[in-house]
Structures are given as C-alpha cells and as structure tokens.
Design a protein around this motif. Structure first.
Motif, PDB file in Angstrom:
ATOM      1  N   THR A  46       0.789  -1.135   0.026  1.00 51.52           N
ATOM      2  CA  THR A  46      -0.146   0.081   0.009  1.00 51.52           C
ATOM      3  C   THR A  46       0.929   1.217  -0.009  1.00 51.52           C
ATOM      4  N   ILE A  47       1.934   1.302   0.825  1.00 54.50           N
ATOM      5  CA  ILE A  47       2.823   2.341   0.966  1.00 54.50           C
ATOM      6  C   ILE A  47       3.509   2.697  -0.281  1.00 54.50           C
ATOM      7  N   LEU A  48       4.118   1.534  -0.928  1.00 51.82           N
ATOM      8  CA  LEU A  48       4.856   1.571  -2.080  1.00 51.82           C
ATOM      9  C   LEU A  48       4.121   2.181  -3.192  1.00 51.82           C
ATOM     10  N   ASP A  49       2.528   2.005  -3.452  1.00 56.73           N
ATOM     11  CA  ASP A  49       1.951   2.166  -4.250  1.00 56.73           C
ATOM     12  C   ASP A  49       1.369   3.775  -4.105  1.00 56.73           C
ATOM     13  N   THR A  50       1.862   4.351  -3.028  1.00 58.54           N
ATOM     14  CA  THR A  50       1.175   5.626  -2.822  1.00 58.54           C
ATOM     15  C   THR A  50       2.726   6.680  -2.848  1.00 58.54           C
ATOM     16  N   ILE A  51       3.594   6.058  -2.799  1.00 60.54           N
ATOM     17  CA  ILE A  51       4.940   6.787  -2.620  1.00 60.54           C
ATOM     18  C   ILE A  51       5.481   6.490  -3.894  1.00 60.54           C
ATOM     19  N   ASP A  52       5.857   7.445  -4.807  1.00 63.32           N
ATOM     20  CA  ASP A  52       6.369   7.390  -6.120  1.00 63.32           C
ATOM     21  C   ASP A  52       7.810   7.559  -5.806  1.00 63.32           C
ATOM     22  N   ILE A  53       8.562   6.401  -5.835  1.00 63.49           N
ATOM     23  CA  ILE A  53      10.207   6.455  -5.741  1.00 63.49           C
ATOM     24  C   ILE A  53      10.524   6.392  -7.188  1.00 63.49           C
ATOM     25  N   PRO A  54      11.386   7.026  -7.680  1.00 65.25           N
ATOM     26  CA  PRO A  54      12.035   6.814  -9.110  1.00 65.25           C
ATOM     27  C   PRO A  54      12.976   5.879  -9.042  1.00 65.25           C
ATOM     28  N   VAL A  55      12.736   4.722  -9.985  1.00 68.03           N
ATOM     29  CA  VAL A  55      13.516   3.692  -9.724  1.00 68.03           C
ATOM     30  C   VAL A  55      14.641   4.026 -10.828  1.00 68.03           C
ATOM     31  N   LYS A  56      16.014   3.870 -10.604  1.00 71.41           N
ATOM     32  CA  LYS A  56      17.036   4.203 -11.256  1.00 71.41           C
ATOM     33  C   LYS A  56      17.408   2.758 -12.231  1.00 71.41           C
ATOM     34  N   LYS A  57      17.247   3.156 -13.694  1.00 71.49           N
ATOM     35  CA  LYS A  57      17.686   2.042 -14.432  1.00 71.49           C
ATOM     36  C   LYS A  57      19.229   1.881 -14.514  1.00 71.49           C
ATOM     37  N   THR A  58      19.337   0.612 -14.887  1.00 78.67           N
ATOM     38  CA  THR A  58      20.958   0.477 -15.478  1.00 78.67           C
ATOM     39  C   THR A  58      21.118   1.071 -16.936  1.00 78.67           C
ATOM     40  N   THR A  59      22.396   1.246 -17.150  1.00 74.31           N
ATOM     41  CA  THR A  59      22.552   1.593 -18.565  1.00 74.31           C
ATOM     42  C   THR A  59      22.223   0.575 -19.415  1.00 74.31           C
ATOM     43  N   LYS A  60      22.290  -0.702 -19.315  1.00 74.66           N
ATOM     44  CA  LYS A  60      21.637  -1.584 -20.297  1.00 74.66           C
ATOM     45  C   LYS A  60      20.184  -1.699 -20.322  1.00 74.66           C
ATOM     46  N   GLN A  61      19.590  -1.290 -19.343  1.00 78.53           N
ATOM     47  CA  GLN A  61      17.907  -1.260 -19.281  1.00 78.53           C
ATOM     48  C   GLN A  61      17.697  -0.014 -20.079  1.00 78.53           C
ATOM     49  N   LEU A  62      18.237   1.144 -19.994  1.00 80.72           N
ATOM     50  CA  LEU A  62      17.949   2.249 -20.866  1.00 80.72           C
ATOM     51  C   LEU A  62      18.270   2.220 -21.922  1.00 80.72           C
ATOM     52  N   GLU A  63      19.407   1.450 -22.574  1.00 81.82           N
ATOM     53  CA  GLU A  63      19.890   1.201 -23.667  1.00 81.82           C
ATOM     54  C   GLU A  63      18.642   0.362 -24.444  1.00 81.82           C
ATOM     55  N   GLU A  64      18.311  -0.786 -23.726  1.00 83.96           N
ATOM     56  CA  GLU A  64      17.401  -1.470 -24.480  1.00 83.96           C
ATOM     57  C   GLU A  64      15.695  -0.844 -24.534  1.00 83.96           C
ATOM     58  N   ASP A  65      15.550  -0.058 -23.492  1.00 81.68           N
ATOM     59  CA  ASP A  65      14.387   0.802 -23.783  1.00 81.68           C
ATOM     60  C   ASP A  65      14.204   1.575 -24.952  1.00 81.68           C
ATOM     61  N   LEU A  66      15.474   2.558 -25.068  1.00 79.80           N
ATOM     62  CA  LEU A  66      15.672   3.287 -26.232  1.00 79.80           C
ATOM     63  C   LEU A  66      15.566   2.584 -27.524  1.00 79.80           C
ATOM     64  N   THR A  67      16.188   1.367 -27.497  1.00 79.10           N
ATOM     65  CA  THR A  67      16.347   0.615 -28.870  1.00 79.10           C
ATOM     66  C   THR A  67      15.151   0.095 -29.156  1.00 79.10           C
ATOM     67  N   ALA A  68      14.399  -0.255 -28.164  1.00 79.79           N
ATOM     68  CA  ALA A  68      12.886  -0.771 -28.451  1.00 79.79           C
ATOM     69  C   ALA A  68      12.011   0.385 -29.071  1.00 79.79           C
ATOM     70  N   LYS A  69      12.152   1.533 -28.372  1.00 77.04           N
ATOM     71  CA  LYS A  69      11.674   2.625 -29.240  1.00 77.04           C
ATOM     72  C   LYS A  69      12.132   3.267 -30.470  1.00 77.04           C
ATOM     73  N   GLY A  70      13.029   2.740 -31.092  1.00 76.07           N
ATOM     74  CA  GLY A  70      13.503   2.994 -32.493  1.00 76.07           C
ATOM     75  C   GLY A  70      14.785   3.881 -32.377  1.00 76.07           C
ATOM     76  N   PHE A  71      15.203   4.513 -31.248  1.00 73.66           N
ATOM     77  CA  PHE A  71      16.310   5.366 -30.944  1.00 73.66           C
ATOM     78  C   PHE A  71      17.749   4.506 -31.310  1.00 73.66           C
ATOM     79  N   LYS A  72      18.702   5.278 -32.079  1.00 71.08           N
ATOM     80  CA  LYS A  72      20.165   4.569 -32.209  1.00 71.08           C
ATOM     81  C   LYS A  72      20.997   5.069 -30.859  1.00 71.08           C
ATOM     82  N   THR A  73      21.604   4.117 -30.399  1.00 73.63           N
ATOM     83  CA  THR A  73      22.428   4.149 -29.267  1.00 73.63           C
ATOM     84  C   THR A  73      23.815   3.304 -29.419  1.00 73.63           C
ATOM     85  N   PHE A  74      24.908   3.829 -28.514  1.00 70.79           N
ATOM     86  CA  PHE A  74      25.900   2.717 -28.273  1.00 70.79           C
ATOM     87  C   PHE A  74      26.596   3.330 -26.910  1.00 70.79           C
ATOM     88  N   THR A  75      27.221   2.349 -26.532  1.00 69.10           N
ATOM     89  CA  THR A  75      27.820   2.639 -25.036  1.00 69.10           C
ATOM     90  C   THR A  75      29.480   2.575 -25.617  1.00 69.10           C
TER      91      THR A  75
END
Length: 185
Positions: A46-75
């Motif tokens: 219940t508390i976690l549903d009401t408190i919006d704590i931003p979840v920090k994504k890993t570089t790999k997760q960000l890269e996967e998210d961007l690639t899935a949306k069609g962005f070009k990336t590299f590391t």
C-alpha cells in the motif's frame, strides 16, 4: 541522500500504519486475521503504491528501452570515471532565415508567439530538449535539439513550427550524438 530520506519516511509510515492495523484488528471479532508477515506485506504494498520513488535504471536497461523505441544508441567505457556511458542519437534543427521575411510587425509578433508556443509544446511532449535563439544577426537564427528516434520525425516536427510554415524561418536538421543523462554546465 534523497532516497535514504524517502526510505526513512516509508519506514515511519509502515510503522504507523502497522500500529493502526494491529490496534484496529483487536476491535474486530471473528474476522480473518492476517499473519504479521501478511500484514507487513499488505502495508508495504500500500505504501509503495502511494509513494512514487523513481527507480534508477541500469545503462543496459536504458539502452534496451531506447532501442525498443527506435532510437540509435551505443555505449563506451570511460576509463577515468570507470562508468559505461550511453550515447543516444538526437537531431539538431538549425533554424535559418527563411525566404519570406516581409511580414509586418503585427504578423511577426503573432508568428513569434505561435513559434514559442510550438517550441513549448515540443518540450512538454518530450520531443525537444533544448531550444534557443542565437544572439548575432547571422543566417542561423536558433536551434532546437529533438529527442526523437528518426530524422523524419525531427524534420516533420520542425516543419510544423508556424515560423517555418510561414517561410520566415527555414530548417536544416542533422543527426547528433550526446551522452544520455548528461546536463549542460
């Protein structure tokens, strides 16, 4: 530091809610009683549903998210900081003097208001990250950095600018790479 404070607040909230639930359970007769572990999980959820704590994504997760949306990336790996840096392709639209500059003062003022509204909308929708004019009186009047996956999208959004539609500005769009998440200094 902010995450530690949020966790501290969350723990206090859990304790308060748990105390409330336990004391209210004593007043209820013949109702199903959760185990302490179940009560804690219920309160925690219940508390976690009401408190919006931003979840920090890993570089790999960000890269996967961007690639899935069609962005070009590299590391690449930065030896100095020992970090993996994620690069993303953006698009810079150079706003240049257009061929039709004969608008009267009132028309120019109206176009400027519509131009600024367009740029604000692009920013609010997450399509543009930075926009601004140049202060000299050169051929290039300003830039907008578009945060979209394709040149076609950036070009289309830039051409939707009322100043461009009226011919007062012309655009020239180029792909541009920047490190994801880095800020201006």
């Amino acid at each position: 530091m902010a995450i530690k404070i949020l966790r501290y607040i969350k723990n206090i909230c859990v304790c308060v809610v748990l105390t409330f639930l336990i004391s209210s359970c004593r007043d209820k007769a013949n109702t199903s009683i959760e185990t302490p572990e179940e009560t804690i999980e219920t309160v925690k959820d219940t508390i976690l549903d009401t408190i919006d704590i931003p979840v920090k994504k890993t570089t790999k997760q960000l890269e996967e998210d961007l690639t899935a949306k069609g962005f070009k990336t590299f590391t690449y790996f930065d030896e100095k900081t020992q970090d993996t840096i994620l690069m993303q392709q953006y698009f810079i639209a150079f706003l240049k003097k257009g061929p039709i500059r004969g608008q009267n003062e009132e028309e120019t003022e109206d176009l400027q208001k519509a131009h600024l509204a367009h740029l604000s909308k692009m920013y609010e929708l997450g399509y543009a990250d930075i926009s601004g004019p140049f202060v000299d009186d050169g051929a290039i009047r300003g830039i907008t950095i578009y945060n979209v996956p394709t040149l076609k999208m950036a070009d289309s959004l830039a051409k939707a600018d009322p100043m461009v539609k009226a011919g007062r500005l012309a655009i020239e769009v180029h792909p541009w790479w920047a490190a994801k998440g880095f800020s201006l200094r």
